[in-house]
Scaffold this motif. Structure first.
Motif, PDB file in Angstrom:
ATOM      1  N   GLY A   1       4.222  15.837 -16.287  1.00 13.47           N
ATOM      2  CA  GLY A   1       4.498  16.619 -15.104  1.00 13.47           C
ATOM      3  C   GLY A   1       5.096  15.727 -13.630  1.00 13.47           C
ATOM      4  N   THR A   2       4.828  16.602 -13.201  1.00 14.27           N
ATOM      5  CA  THR A   2       5.667  15.377 -11.896  1.00 14.27           C
ATOM      6  C   THR A   2       4.592  14.872 -10.311  1.00 14.27           C
ATOM      7  OG1 THR A   2       6.029  16.795 -10.986  1.00 14.27           O
ATOM      8  CG2 THR A   2       8.160  16.144 -12.040  1.00 14.27           C
ATOM      9  N   ARG A   3       4.959  15.025  -9.774  1.00 15.84           N
ATOM     10  CA  ARG A   3       3.988  13.863  -8.601  1.00 15.84           C
ATOM     11  C   ARG A   3       5.148  13.231  -7.433  1.00 15.84           C
ATOM     12  NH1 ARG A   3       0.544   9.973 -11.065  1.00 15.84           N
ATOM     13  NH2 ARG A   3       2.062   8.137 -10.862  1.00 15.84           N
ATOM     14  N   THR A   4       4.295  13.972  -6.603  1.00 19.72           N
ATOM     15  CA  THR A   4       5.553  13.952  -5.396  1.00 19.72           C
ATOM     16  C   THR A   4       4.181  13.153  -4.139  1.00 19.72           C
ATOM     17  OG1 THR A   4       6.795  15.469  -5.715  1.00 19.72           O
ATOM     18  CG2 THR A   4       7.332  14.906  -3.487  1.00 19.72           C
ATOM     19  N   ASP A   5       4.966  11.981  -3.759  1.00 19.20           N
ATOM     20  CA  ASP A   5       4.212  11.543  -2.079  1.00 19.20           C
ATOM     21  C   ASP A   5       4.464  11.077  -1.403  1.00 19.20           C
ATOM     22  OD1 ASP A   5       1.530  10.191  -2.181  1.00 19.20           O
ATOM     23  OD2 ASP A   5       2.076   9.028  -1.352  1.00 19.20           O
ATOM     24  N   TRP A   6       3.697  11.558  -0.322  1.00 20.03           N
ATOM     25  CA  TRP A   6       4.200  10.965   1.297  1.00 20.03           C
ATOM     26  C   TRP A   6       3.713  10.300   2.446  1.00 20.03           C
ATOM     27  CZ3 TRP A   6       2.318  12.394   6.488  1.00 20.03           C
ATOM     28  CH2 TRP A   6       3.533  11.824   6.953  1.00 20.03           C
ATOM     29  N   THR A   7       4.108   9.496   2.485  1.00 16.56           N
ATOM     30  CA  THR A   7       3.020   8.903   3.707  1.00 16.56           C
ATOM     31  C   THR A   7       3.763   8.648   5.043  1.00 16.56           C
ATOM     32  OG1 THR A   7       2.899   6.752   2.856  1.00 16.56           O
ATOM     33  CG2 THR A   7       1.053   7.988   1.270  1.00 16.56           C
ATOM     34  N   GLY A   8       2.951   8.669   6.204  1.00 19.22           N
ATOM     35  CA  GLY A   8       3.224   8.186   7.255  1.00 19.22           C
ATOM     36  C   GLY A   8       2.513   7.150   8.394  1.00 19.22           C
ATOM     37  N   GLN A   9       3.113   5.636   8.663  1.00 19.01           N
ATOM     38  CA  GLN A   9       1.660   5.059   9.089  1.00 19.01           C
ATOM     39  C   GLN A   9       2.513   4.711  10.284  1.00 19.01           C
ATOM     40  OE1 GLN A   9       0.409   2.233   6.625  1.00 19.01           O
ATOM     41  NE2 GLN A   9       0.737   0.456   7.373  1.00 19.01           N
ATOM     42  N   TRP A  10       1.372   4.174  11.111  1.00 22.70           N
ATOM     43  CA  TRP A  10       1.788   3.748  12.466  1.00 22.70           C
ATOM     44  C   TRP A  10       0.502   2.770  12.418  1.00 22.70           C
ATOM     45  CZ3 TRP A  10      -2.681   4.378  16.697  1.00 22.70           C
ATOM     46  CH2 TRP A  10      -1.513   4.067  18.379  1.00 22.70           C
ATOM     47  N   GLN A  11       1.488   1.033  13.226  1.00 24.14           N
ATOM     48  CA  GLN A  11       0.647   0.212  13.866  1.00 24.14           C
ATOM     49  C   GLN A  11       1.024  -0.439  15.008  1.00 24.14           C
ATOM     50  OE1 GLN A  11       2.504  -2.139  10.538  1.00 24.14           O
ATOM     51  NE2 GLN A  11       0.829  -2.484   9.592  1.00 24.14           N
ATOM     52  N   TYR A  12      -0.372  -0.996  15.318  1.00 22.65           N
ATOM     53  CA  TYR A  12       0.227  -1.071  16.725  1.00 22.65           C
ATOM     54  C   TYR A  12      -0.618  -1.945  17.141  1.00 22.65           C
ATOM     55  CZ  TYR A  12      -0.102  -0.922  21.920  1.00 22.65           C
ATOM     56  OH  TYR A  12       0.468  -1.424  23.124  1.00 22.65           O
ATOM     57  N   THR A  13      -0.167  -3.575  17.988  1.00 27.70           N
ATOM     58  CA  THR A  13      -0.724  -4.574  17.807  1.00 27.70           C
ATOM     59  C   THR A  13      -1.164  -4.672  18.782  1.00 27.70           C
ATOM     60  OG1 THR A  13       0.757  -6.285  16.783  1.00 27.70           O
ATOM     61  CG2 THR A  13      -0.701  -6.938  18.614  1.00 27.70           C
ATOM     62  N   LEU A  14      -3.047  -4.092  19.313  1.00 25.31           N
ATOM     63  CA  LEU A  14      -3.949  -4.055  21.136  1.00 25.31           C
ATOM     64  C   LEU A  14      -3.896  -5.227  22.104  1.00 25.31           C
ATOM     65  CD1 LEU A  14      -6.892  -2.193  19.877  1.00 25.31           C
ATOM     66  CD2 LEU A  14      -4.902  -1.362  20.877  1.00 25.31           C
ATOM     67  N   THR A  15      -3.747  -6.701  21.416  1.00 25.66           N
ATOM     68  CA  THR A  15      -4.039  -7.508  21.812  1.00 25.66           C
ATOM     69  C   THR A  15      -3.234  -8.689  21.440  1.00 25.66           C
ATOM     70  OG1 THR A  15      -6.210  -8.312  21.608  1.00 25.66           O
ATOM     71  CG2 THR A  15      -6.155  -6.531  23.544  1.00 25.66           C
ATOM     72  N   PRO A  16      -3.702 -10.409  21.888  1.00 31.26           N
ATOM     73  CA  PRO A  16      -3.421 -10.642  21.264  1.00 31.26           C
ATOM     74  C   PRO A  16      -4.068 -11.426  20.076  1.00 31.26           C
ATOM     75  CG  PRO A  16      -3.189 -12.172  23.438  1.00 31.26           C
ATOM     76  CD  PRO A  16      -3.911 -10.621  22.805  1.00 31.26           C
ATOM     77  N   SER A  17      -5.769 -10.894  19.287  1.00 29.05           N
ATOM     78  CA  SER A  17      -6.610 -11.015  18.705  1.00 29.05           C
ATOM     79  C   SER A  17      -6.854  -9.880  17.648  1.00 29.05           C
ATOM     80  CB  SER A  17      -7.648 -11.920  19.212  1.00 29.05           C
ATOM     81  OG  SER A  17      -8.071 -10.883  20.340  1.00 29.05           O
ATOM     82  N   SER A  18      -6.149  -8.814  18.212  1.00 36.61           N
ATOM     83  CA  SER A  18      -6.756  -7.569  17.512  1.00 36.61           C
ATOM     84  C   SER A  18      -5.177  -6.090  17.154  1.00 36.61           C
ATOM     85  CB  SER A  18      -7.794  -6.667  18.005  1.00 36.61           C
ATOM     86  OG  SER A  18      -7.133  -6.212  20.169  1.00 36.61           O
ATOM     87  N   GLY A  19      -5.658  -6.200  16.519  1.00 42.60           N
ATOM     88  CA  GLY A  19      -4.654  -4.654  16.258  1.00 42.60           C
ATOM     89  C   GLY A  19      -5.355  -3.838  15.546  1.00 42.60           C
ATOM     90  N   MET A  20      -4.550  -2.249  15.411  1.00 44.97           N
ATOM     91  CA  MET A  20      -5.144  -1.005  15.018  1.00 44.97           C
ATOM     92  C   MET A  20      -4.029  -0.318  14.306  1.00 44.97           C
ATOM     93  SD  MET A  20      -5.617   1.505  17.917  1.00 44.97           S
ATOM     94  CE  MET A  20      -6.258   2.819  17.157  1.00 44.97           C
ATOM     95  N   MET A  21      -4.092   0.297  12.952  1.00 42.56           N
ATOM     96  CA  MET A  21      -3.085   1.491  12.134  1.00 42.56           C
ATOM     97  C   MET A  21      -3.347   2.900  12.426  1.00 42.56           C
ATOM     98  SD  MET A  21      -4.596   2.080   9.301  1.00 42.56           S
ATOM     99  CE  MET A  21      -2.870   2.353   8.018  1.00 42.56           C
ATOM    100  N   ALA A  22      -3.340   4.173  12.074  1.00 43.58           N
ATOM    101  CA  ALA A  22      -3.302   4.998  11.756  1.00 43.58           C
ATOM    102  C   ALA A  22      -2.201   5.279  10.348  1.00 43.58           C
ATOM    103  CB  ALA A  22      -3.688   5.963  12.976  1.00 43.58           C
ATOM    104  N   LEU A  23      -2.894   6.364   9.718  1.00 44.67           N
ATOM    105  CA  LEU A  23      -2.082   6.658   8.303  1.00 44.67           C
ATOM    106  C   LEU A  23      -2.469   8.403   7.968  1.00 44.67           C
ATOM    107  CD1 LEU A  23      -1.284   4.639   4.206  1.00 44.67           C
ATOM    108  CD2 LEU A  23      -2.802   6.835   4.720  1.00 44.67           C
TER     109      LEU A  23
END
Length: 395
Positions: A263-285
């Motif tokens: 059959g068929t497969r359709t996939d959508w993703t959205g991602q956000w990346q953010y650098t918090l400090t010089p030693s940390s970061g976060m993301m959301a998906l």
């Protein structure tokens, strides 16, 4: 050093170093001497040593980024510059960082990654813990092959992409990934290969890619399925600290043995990346995928959401935490069970790495992955704990 007496400065610093082996000032000045002499590998080692115990040292991270850039380590240099950019720096310094990031993007035409791990697993076949199941209202005992099995596997992951320039704003993307998990006996071995080809356009801070994709999977060392498709990607750098990415892919899937899954497969993703400090970061998906097969009872829609947090700690320890939630809705009632299948999957991954131990760009990592799927049909419910001890490229 300020008067250009580098040899004398080096002699004094090396004389002091044995008495103060952990002194960041001495290590930093030795690193700067190595930069002045264009001995970038030595400078990189000095700066990394400081960051092991002082991960928030923005100036050191900035100089590490410059040394990596001059040494041609563009991927790691970009990472260090983005972390440094999140510090409290003067505007003119941030402008210089942005120029370095633009130069990296312009000159980088090849990138690759690889990792290897030993992987103990409490449920290698993602099987339920129950002993029997009710089918058409009658009890049936699960065979030994259908019950959960434990094992120790080997995992290998690799990726590579070549992006030659076609014009000032257009590139060609040619790449692929390969992942394999190998268990004793081979019954549950899993191999997945992906390839892609297509143009990439950059307009300001936005990149657009239109790619032809191909996928081939082997399970139990036998061909399982293959797919061809098209993928549209958009990446937008809101700033040097923030990036948004989205991808939409549609594939036509064929299975080698169970044709009812075609059959068929359709996939959508959205991602956000953010650098918090010089030693940390976060993301959301977030994401949603749709699989349409020849049988409605196998067709499904999956909704996905997750977050991630990265922190560099002292003594060279880095922590990455990634919880994720998936919910699957199937289209039709399964006659044998009398309900439409509904699954909820919780998964959390904790990864520890040590930046102090580096060999040819590789660093040891330890990952723990816990998965728990709750289904309204007991046959599809399971819990699983996976450990992965291996090495990966240090970024």
């Amino acid at each position: 050093m300020e008067e250009g007496e580098l040899d004398q400065a080096r002699s004094l610093l090396h004389e002091a170093l044995p008495h103060f082996p952990d002194n960041s000032y001495i290590l930093f000045q030795l690193g700067m001497l190595s930069v002045a002499e264009q001995d970038y590998p030595a400078a990189i080692q000095r700066f990394r040593t400081i960051l092991v115990n002082h991960p928030k040292a923005t100036r050191v991270r900035l100089e590490l980024g410059r040394a990596l850039f001059n040494n041609g380590d563009d991927d790691d240099a970009e990472r260090q510059f983005r972390f440094a950019r999140s510090g409290d720096l003067p505007a003119e310094v941030n402008t210089h960082i942005d120029r370095y990031l633009a130069a990296i993007h312009q000159r980088r035409t090849f990138r690759w990654d690889a990792s290897f791990a030993v992987a103990p697993d409490t449920n290698i076949n993602a099987a339920p813990s129950i002993e029997e199941i009710s089918i058409f209202g009658l009890p049936f005992r699960l065979s030994d092959d259908a019950k959960r099995q434990t094992g120790v596997g080997l995992t290998l992951n690799g990726s590579a992409e070549w992006t030659p320039h076609l014009t000032d704003t257009t590139r060609l993307r040619v790449g692929g990934t390969l992942s394999r998990t190998d268990y004793k006996g081979g019954e549950f071995d899993d191999t997945l290969a992906n390839v892609w080809l297509g143009p990439n356009y950059r307009v300001g801070n936005t990149e657009l890619s239109t790619l032809l994709t191909g996928t081939y999977r082997w399970y139990g060392n036998e061909p399982y399925n293959h797919a061809l498709g098209i993928r549209q990607e958009v990446d937008y750098d809101l700033s040097s600290r923030t990036r948004f990415s989205t991808a939409l892919e549609h594939q036509w899937v064929q299975h080698d043995s169970v044709t009812s899954l075609d059959g068929t497969r359709t996939d959508w993703t959205g991602q956000w990346q953010y650098t918090l400090t010089p030693s940390s970061g976060m993301m959301a998906l977030v994401g949603v995928s749709r699989e349409s097969t020849q049988l409605d009872i196998l067709s499904n829609t999956i909704y996905r959401g997750g977050v991630g947090y990265y922190q560099e700690l002292y003594r060279g320890i880095s922590v990455l935490l990634q919880p994720e939630y998936l919910e699957a809705h199937y289209d039709a009632e399964i006659p044998a069970f009398g309900v439409e299948r509904r699954d909820q999957l919780w998964r959390a991954r904790l990864t520890l790495s040590n930046r102090q131990w580096v060999y040819h760009g590789y660093s040891p990592t330890l990952s723990f992955i816990h998965s728990e799927r709750d289904s309204n049909i007991d046959l599809y419910s399971y819990d699983r704990n996976q450990f992965q001890l291996g090495v990966t490229r240090l970024y």
